[in-house]
Enzyme design. Structure first.
Site, PDB file in Angstrom:
ATOM      1  N   HIS A  79       0.829  -1.216   0.000  1.00 42.32           N
ATOM      2  CA  HIS A  79       0.000   0.000   0.000  1.00 42.32           C
ATOM      3  C   HIS A  79       0.866   1.270   0.000  1.00 42.32           C
ATOM      4  O   HIS A  79       0.499   2.285   0.597  1.00 42.32           O
ATOM      5  CB  HIS A  79      -0.950   0.028   1.209  1.00 42.32           C
ATOM      6  CG  HIS A  79      -1.944  -1.089   1.220  1.00 42.32           C
ATOM      7  ND1 HIS A  79      -3.207  -0.968   0.702  1.00 42.32           N
ATOM      8  CD2 HIS A  79      -1.861  -2.359   1.683  1.00 42.32           C
ATOM      9  CE1 HIS A  79      -3.860  -2.121   0.855  1.00 42.32           C
ATOM     10  NE2 HIS A  79      -3.058  -2.966   1.436  1.00 42.32           N
ATOM     11  N   ASN A 152     -10.302  -2.835   2.304  1.00 39.29           N
ATOM     12  CA  ASN A 152      -9.970  -2.804   0.883  1.00 39.29           C
ATOM     13  C   ASN A 152     -11.241  -2.586   0.070  1.00 39.29           C
ATOM     14  O   ASN A 152     -12.347  -2.618   0.617  1.00 39.29           O
ATOM     15  CB  ASN A 152      -9.349  -4.138   0.450  1.00 39.29           C
ATOM     16  CG  ASN A 152      -7.868  -4.258   0.807  1.00 39.29           C
ATOM     17  OD1 ASN A 152      -7.230  -3.288   1.217  1.00 39.29           O
ATOM     18  ND2 ASN A 152      -7.332  -5.441   0.649  1.00 39.29           N
ATOM     19  N   HIS A 343      -4.105   1.092  11.884  1.00 38.63           N
ATOM     20  CA  HIS A 343      -3.906  -0.161  12.597  1.00 38.63           C
ATOM     21  C   HIS A 343      -5.266  -0.788  12.891  1.00 38.63           C
ATOM     22  O   HIS A 343      -6.077  -0.188  13.610  1.00 38.63           O
ATOM     23  CB  HIS A 343      -3.182   0.123  13.918  1.00 38.63           C
ATOM     24  CG  HIS A 343      -2.775  -1.114  14.651  1.00 38.63           C
ATOM     25  ND1 HIS A 343      -3.166  -2.379  14.281  1.00 38.63           N
ATOM     26  CD2 HIS A 343      -1.991  -1.287  15.738  1.00 38.63           C
ATOM     27  CE1 HIS A 343      -2.656  -3.265  15.103  1.00 38.63           C
ATOM     28  NE2 HIS A 343      -1.938  -2.630  16.010  1.00 38.63           N
TER      29      HIS A 343
HETATM   30 FE1  HDE Z   1      -2.493  -4.770   5.456  1.00 35.65          FE
HETATM   31  N1  HDE Z   1      -0.702  -3.986   5.911  1.00 35.65           N
HETATM   32  N2  HDE Z   1      -1.825  -6.575   5.976  1.00 35.65           N
HETATM   33  N3  HDE Z   1      -4.193  -5.633   4.775  1.00 35.65           N
HETATM   34  N4  HDE Z   1      -3.139  -3.013   4.826  1.00 35.65           N
HETATM   35  C1  HDE Z   1      -0.340  -2.697   5.764  1.00 35.65           C
HETATM   36  O1  HDE Z   1       0.775  -1.415   7.374  1.00 35.65           O
HETATM   37  C2  HDE Z   1      -0.744  -6.824   6.721  1.00 35.65           C
HETATM   38  C3  HDE Z   1      -4.513  -6.952   4.823  1.00 35.65           C
HETATM   39  C4  HDE Z   1      -4.388  -2.708   4.396  1.00 35.65           C
HETATM   40  O2  HDE Z   1      -3.317   3.517   3.933  1.00 35.65           O
HETATM   41  C5  HDE Z   1       0.986  -2.396   6.394  1.00 35.65           C
HETATM   42  O3  HDE Z   1       1.055   0.817   7.666  1.00 35.65           O
HETATM   43  C6  HDE Z   1      -0.685  -8.208   7.064  1.00 35.65           C
HETATM   44  C7  HDE Z   1      -5.891  -7.157   4.536  1.00 35.65           C
HETATM   45  C8  HDE Z   1      -4.468  -1.319   4.038  1.00 35.65           C
HETATM   46  O4  HDE Z   1      -1.647   3.379   5.365  1.00 35.65           O
HETATM   47  C9  HDE Z   1       1.399  -3.716   7.035  1.00 35.65           C
HETATM   48  C10 HDE Z   1      -1.766  -8.791   6.471  1.00 35.65           C
HETATM   49  C11 HDE Z   1      -6.395  -5.910   4.309  1.00 35.65           C
HETATM   50  C12 HDE Z   1      -3.199  -0.816   4.283  1.00 35.65           C
HETATM   51  C13 HDE Z   1       0.241  -4.615   6.650  1.00 35.65           C
HETATM   52  C14 HDE Z   1      -2.477  -7.774   5.803  1.00 35.65           C
HETATM   53  C15 HDE Z   1      -5.320  -4.978   4.462  1.00 35.65           C
HETATM   54  C16 HDE Z   1      -2.402  -1.881   4.779  1.00 35.65           C
HETATM   55  C17 HDE Z   1       1.987  -1.751   5.471  1.00 35.65           C
HETATM   56  C18 HDE Z   1      -2.146 -10.255   6.454  1.00 35.65           C
HETATM   57  C19 HDE Z   1      -7.817  -5.536   3.940  1.00 35.65           C
HETATM   58  C20 HDE Z   1      -2.748   0.606   4.012  1.00 35.65           C
HETATM   59  C21 HDE Z   1       2.049  -0.293   5.855  1.00 35.65           C
HETATM   60  C22 HDE Z   1      -2.356 -10.813   7.719  1.00 35.65           C
HETATM   61  C23 HDE Z   1      -8.740  -5.690   5.033  1.00 35.65           C
HETATM   62  C24 HDE Z   1      -3.042   1.513   5.164  1.00 35.65           C
HETATM   63  C25 HDE Z   1       1.251  -0.183   7.032  1.00 35.65           C
HETATM   64  C26 HDE Z   1      -2.630   2.917   4.800  1.00 35.65           C
HETATM   65  C27 HDE Z   1      -1.071  -1.746   5.183  1.00 35.65           C
HETATM   66  C28 HDE Z   1       0.192  -5.887   7.062  1.00 35.65           C
HETATM   67  C29 HDE Z   1      -3.631  -8.057   5.060  1.00 35.65           C
HETATM   68  C30 HDE Z   1      -5.521  -3.562   4.274  1.00 35.65           C
HETATM   69  C31 HDE Z   1       2.736  -4.278   6.610  1.00 35.65           C
HETATM   70  C32 HDE Z   1       0.388  -8.884   7.885  1.00 35.65           C
HETATM   71  C33 HDE Z   1      -6.665  -8.474   4.520  1.00 35.65           C
HETATM   72  C34 HDE Z   1      -5.687  -0.585   3.515  1.00 35.65           C
HETATM   73  O5  HDE Z   1       1.477  -3.637   8.429  1.00 35.65           O
END
Ligand code: HDE
Length: 713
Positions: A79, A152, A343
């Site tokens: 993202h 999402n 978060h």
């Molecule tokens: Fe994320 N995801 N994600 N994700 N995600 C991040 O956090 C992660 C997942 C989502 O505009 C990170 O600040 C793991 C699903 C959005 O700043 C990180 C898993 C969904 C955003 C991270 C998922 C998301 C992130 C990277 C699997 C939809 C952007 C930068 C367990 C519900 C937020 C950050 C923004 C961002 C980890 C799966 C949505 C690395 C480990 C499912 C919208 O922490």
């Protein structure tokens, strides 16, 4: 000699007065160092003589360059590419029956929000129009603390357990040897991973559909994906799925268009969001909830904890409970959009998690990633991340600490500070976790209820219109066509046979391969080393509905042209009446109009007046517009029909199924294009009135054209 900067002495604008104390207004100020020392010369460094060496003592030069050297912070691992806006959320009526969350009680109350949209795979500078899921992250600054709904634009995910996330992300990111391709899933490692991960098939249907190439961030849905819990004041809990429903409907561009937009304006979505807000066309979504009573947890042919499943809206309706309006662009991209830290673990009383294993892993990941990305544990003090609720605790120090804690203690219990800060009882808004009963063995494993990999992929595919199905087929042909290893293609087609046979055979035909008679079942790749193979076999479950209208964009809102972009192709001699009448009517209906001429500058109008061109044909491209209009005026038409760029503009807009209108002599231009000039051609308006044009633009696209017209554009 240095000159004193002229000051105008004007007062700060009203906008500034409402902003956080950290806000710097960059007008009417002297240039200073970071210590506040006014700078006399920002053009020359300090030297030993005019032609001499620069001096190390030049603290102004050193400070400026050092700060510059440290300007970049790590981009988000996923993202990374995103844009954001401020706004507010307001509930329609109290949700007290289901939740005690304060921001969901009072219809009079507006809760400030900051929303960041993003693509997932690409780097920070990548194109907005990549085929990808879009992040839809909302921070609610509630009186009870910040609540983040980090979702999402697609309601399911690729994997069922967080432990697979690094594997998935490594597979979709550019390949490790050569860092190619950027922001694209059309390559071997992604499809290799997918071909071995049958649980991804439902999500694959969504990302191969046009949902992955939205027309605008303002025209896409949002989803919380996981099942969460609501808890009311009596402690009663129910399950909840969150939805954002855009009031402009859900619309997408064509894939050919998406690829061209990436070249013509890779900031297309970012610009569209920014411009809409600047022009007062504030993006709006309704927050929807699907509520499931605790006792009904096991009533579904899938597991509510499985993030690769939806609850069809026909089975549990979406109740629209409030509205979000985005009405202010950020003042500074880095300070706000880049430094915002979401978060899914930021909760408020009245909302809680479930045991979805993907959600549980996310709860660890987001703080961990902010620590490296924002450089330390105090990122909650960055203005965009600050709670509006008061913050008091015994956490202290760390990199970049802002708070100056004046208390004599930083521990609890204490008497020195009279026991302060105090724990809050439930009545005072203290957060308590839902007391879910847990009695289990400690195991590494997956519930059998997660092993229906294909039924909802089939449900999604079968819910699409014929045009949408064809787009999915073409997307798969494109993506797998870019894969270089034949065995990967065959494995994916094998998985597709389990979604829908006709889908598999259409994709296979485009790839010039046979549908495998016995598709490989990649169980060996997804089961733990010593697991029983039977436990990992897919288990199809009959779904409660065979198709769901809500899954198809064909059924979306098509009654508005608010903020739609319309190109008027004009040249000297254009009919002033045609231009002004059509323009006034379109603007009155909420659209925006740009005059596109062979060159910039003034255009002579038939009635002797002049108009200013907004863009030249060199700059403008049809893919950046929703519709095209060619007004009358014999001289204008004669000039335009000799302009290849104008003809290409019309052909291409038509190929991408957009509304095209001509009046009077404008038809002469049309005659030089490939367009079929026939009556009753959908979305082609010859000498019609503005009402008909507005209705056609509101339809968004005339996709049926794709099947019949071969326009070489
Ligand atoms: Fe994320 N995801 N994600 N994700 N995600 C991040 O956090 C992660 C997942 C989502 O505009 C990170 O600040 C793991 C699903 C959005 O700043 C990180 C898993 C969904 C955003 C991270 C998922 C998301 C992130 C990277 C699997 C939809 C952007 C930068 C367990 C519900 C937020 C950050 C923004 C961002 C980890 C799966 C949505 C690395 C480990 C499912 C919208 O922490």
């Amino acid at each position: 000699m240095a000159k004193k900067k002229k000051t105008t002495g004007s007062k700060p604008s009203k906008k500034t007065e409402n902003l956080a104390p950290h806000t710097e207004e960059g007008t009417d100020q002297f240039l200073t160092t970071n210590q506040g020392v006014r700078i006399n010369d920002n053009q020359n460094s300090l030297k030993a003589g005019e032609r001499g060496a620069s001096l190390l003592e030049d603290f102004i030069l050193r400070e400026k360059i050092t700060h510059f050297d440290h300007e970049r912070i790590p981009e988000r691992i996923v993202h990374a590419r995103g844009e954001a806006a401020h706004g507010y959320f307001q509930v329609y009526e109290s949700m007290a029956k289901y939740t005690k969350a304060g921001f969901l009680q009072d219809p009079e109350k507006q809760t400030p929000v900051f929303v960041r949209f993003s693509t997932v795979a690409g780097s920070r500078g990548s194109s907005d129009l990549a085929r990808d899921a879009r992040g839809f992250a909302v921070k609610f600054y509630t009186d009870e603390g910040n609540y983040d709904l980090v979702g999402n634009n697609i309601p399911v995910f690729f994997i069922q357990d967080a432990i697979k996330f690094p594997d998935f992300v490594h597979a979709v990111k550019p390949e490790p040897r050569n860092e190619m391709p950027q922001a694209a899933s059309a390559h071997d490692t992604f499809w290799d991973f997918i071909s071995l991960s049958p649980e991804s098939m439902h999500m694959i249907m969504w990302v191969m559909s046009d949902r992955a190439i939205p027309r605008s961030l303002r025209m896409m849905e949002g989803f919380g994906i996981h099942t969460f819990r609501f808890i009311n004041a009596t402690g009663k809990s129910c399950f909840v799925k969150f939805h954002w429903k855009p009031l402009l409907g859900v619309h997408a561009v064509a894939w050919d268009e998406a690829q061209k937009i990436s070249g013509k304006d890779s900031d297309f979505h970012r610009r569209d969001l920014w411009n809409a807000i600047e022009s007062g066309a504030f993006p709006e979504w309704e927050l929807g909830v699907q509520i499931v009573a605790e006792k009904d947890e096991h009533k579904f042919p899938f597991d509510l904890l499985d993030p690769t499943k939806i609850i069809p809206e026909e089975v549990v309706p979406v109740i629209r409970i409030g509205k979000m309006v985005l009405n202010r662009n950020p003042d500074n991209f880095f300070a706000e959009t880049e430094q915002v830290a979401f978060h899914p673990g930021n909760l408020v009383p009245g909302i809680d998690f479930t045991n979805d294993p993907l959600l549980q892993g996310r709860l660890f990941s987001y703080t961990d990633t902010q620590l490296i990305r924002l450089g330390g544990p105090n990122f909650h003090e960055i203005p965009i991340n600050r709670a509006v609720a008061p913050v008091h605790n015994n956490q202290r120090d760390g990199f970049m600490r802002q708070a100056i804690n004046r208390a004599e203690t930083s521990y609890e219990p204490n008497t020195v500070s009279n026991g302060c800060p105090f724990q809050a009882g439930v009545r005072d808004g203290g957060f308590t976790s839902y007391e879910e009963k847990v009695d289990a063995r400690k195991i590494r494993g997956r519930s059998q209820s997660f092993f229906d990999f294909f039924s909802q992929a089939t449900l999604f595919y079968n819910s699409q219109s014929e045009v949408e199905k064809t787009h999915i087929v073409n997307a798969l042909r494109f993506e797998l066509g870019k894969v270089t290893r034949p065995d990967i293609r065959v494995r994916v087609v094998g998985l597709l046979t389990q979604v829908e046979k006709s889908l598999a055979s259409r994709v296979a035909a485009g790839l010039g391969i046979q549908v495998p008679a016995k598709p490989e079942q990649p169980i060996n790749h997804i089961r733990p080393a010593d697991a029983n193979i039977k436990d990992y076999e897919p288990r199809a479950q009959k779904q409660q509905v065979a198709s769901s209208a809500a899954l198809s964009m064909a059924n979306t809102v098509k009654n508005t042209i608010t903020s739609r972009q319309v190109a008027f192709l004009v040249a000297d001699g254009v009919s002033g009446t045609d231009v002004s009448k059509m323009k006034a009517d379109l603007i009155a209906a909420g659209a925006q109009v740009q005059l596109i001429a062979p060159k910039l500058g003034q255009i002579k109008v038939s009635n002797g007046t002049r108009l200013e061109a907004d863009q030249s044909l060199l700059i403008a491209a049809s893919v950046l517009f929703d519709a095209v209009y060619v007004p009358g005026g014999a001289a204008s038409a004669a000039l335009l029909k000799k302009e290849p760029a104008a003809l290409h503009f019309i052909n291409e807009a038509y190929k991408h199924c957009k509304a095209v209108a001509v009046n009077r002599e404008g038809i002469e231009v049309l005659k030089e294009t490939y367009l079929p000039i026939e009556e009753n051609e959908p979305g082609l308006l010859i000498d019609s009135n503005s009402k008909a044009f507005i209705k056609a633009i509101a339809q968004h696209r005339f996709w049926e054209r794709e099947a019949v017209d071969e326009i070489p554009a």
